[in-house]
Design a protein around this motif. Structure first.
Motif, PDB file in Angstrom:
ATOM      1  N   PHE A  28      -1.792   2.906  -1.930  1.00 45.34           N
ATOM      2  CA  PHE A  28      -1.104   1.665  -2.297  1.00 45.34           C
ATOM      3  C   PHE A  28      -1.963   0.427  -2.028  1.00 45.34           C
ATOM      4  CE2 PHE A  28       2.296   4.640  -1.099  1.00 45.34           C
ATOM      5  CZ  PHE A  28       2.978   4.681  -2.304  1.00 45.34           C
ATOM      6  N   ARG A  29      -3.241   0.624  -1.781  1.00 45.51           N
ATOM      7  CA  ARG A  29      -4.130  -0.451  -1.388  1.00 45.51           C
ATOM      8  C   ARG A  29      -3.988  -1.653  -2.294  1.00 45.51           C
ATOM      9  NH1 ARG A  29     -10.369   0.626  -1.374  1.00 45.51           N
ATOM     10  NH2 ARG A  29      -9.934   0.230  -3.506  1.00 45.51           N
ATOM     11  N   PRO A  30      -3.872  -2.854  -1.803  1.00 47.74           N
ATOM     12  CA  PRO A  30      -4.080  -3.302  -0.423  1.00 47.74           C
ATOM     13  C   PRO A  30      -2.816  -3.256   0.424  1.00 47.74           C
ATOM     14  CG  PRO A  30      -3.769  -5.221  -1.772  1.00 47.74           C
ATOM     15  CD  PRO A  30      -3.709  -4.004  -2.692  1.00 47.74           C
ATOM     16  N   PHE A  31      -1.764  -2.619  -0.073  1.00 46.31           N
ATOM     17  CA  PHE A  31      -0.484  -2.584   0.643  1.00 46.31           C
ATOM     18  C   PHE A  31      -0.353  -1.308   1.462  1.00 46.31           C
ATOM     19  CE2 PHE A  31      -0.037  -4.833  -3.395  1.00 46.31           C
ATOM     20  CZ  PHE A  31       0.233  -6.090  -2.919  1.00 46.31           C
ATOM     21  N   CYS A  32       0.688  -1.266   2.307  1.00 46.29           N
ATOM     22  CA  CYS A  32       0.914  -0.092   3.154  1.00 46.29           C
ATOM     23  C   CYS A  32       1.896   0.880   2.505  1.00 46.29           C
ATOM     24  CB  CYS A  32       1.425  -0.520   4.526  1.00 46.29           C
ATOM     25  SG  CYS A  32       3.082  -1.232   4.464  1.00 46.29           S
TER      26      CYS A  32
END
Length: 65
Positions: A28-32
């Motif tokens: 999911f980069r840049p998310f977690c």
């Protein structure tokens, strides 16, 4: 094989999620997580995030509009 024009890759932990601050997950980069990605998308779609253009629209302190 690494091409000579490829930028060097940074080693170390990924940057934190811009929404909640947890470590980012490669899927999911840049998310977690998918949830944080959806929160970010909703912020863009609702107009909460905006890119300033420097242009004024009608009624934006323009007496001739």
């Amino acid at each position: 094989m690494v091409e000579p024009d490829d930028p060097p890759r940074k080693e170390g932990p990924p940057p934190p999620c811009p929404i909640c601050g947890k470590p980012a997950v490669p899927a999911f980069r840049p998310f977690c997580s998918g949830r944080c990605a959806d929160v970010d998308l909703q912020r863009w779609l609702s107009g909460r995030y905006a890119i300033p253009t420097g242009e004024q629209g009608p009624g934006d302190d323009d007496p001739e509009a």
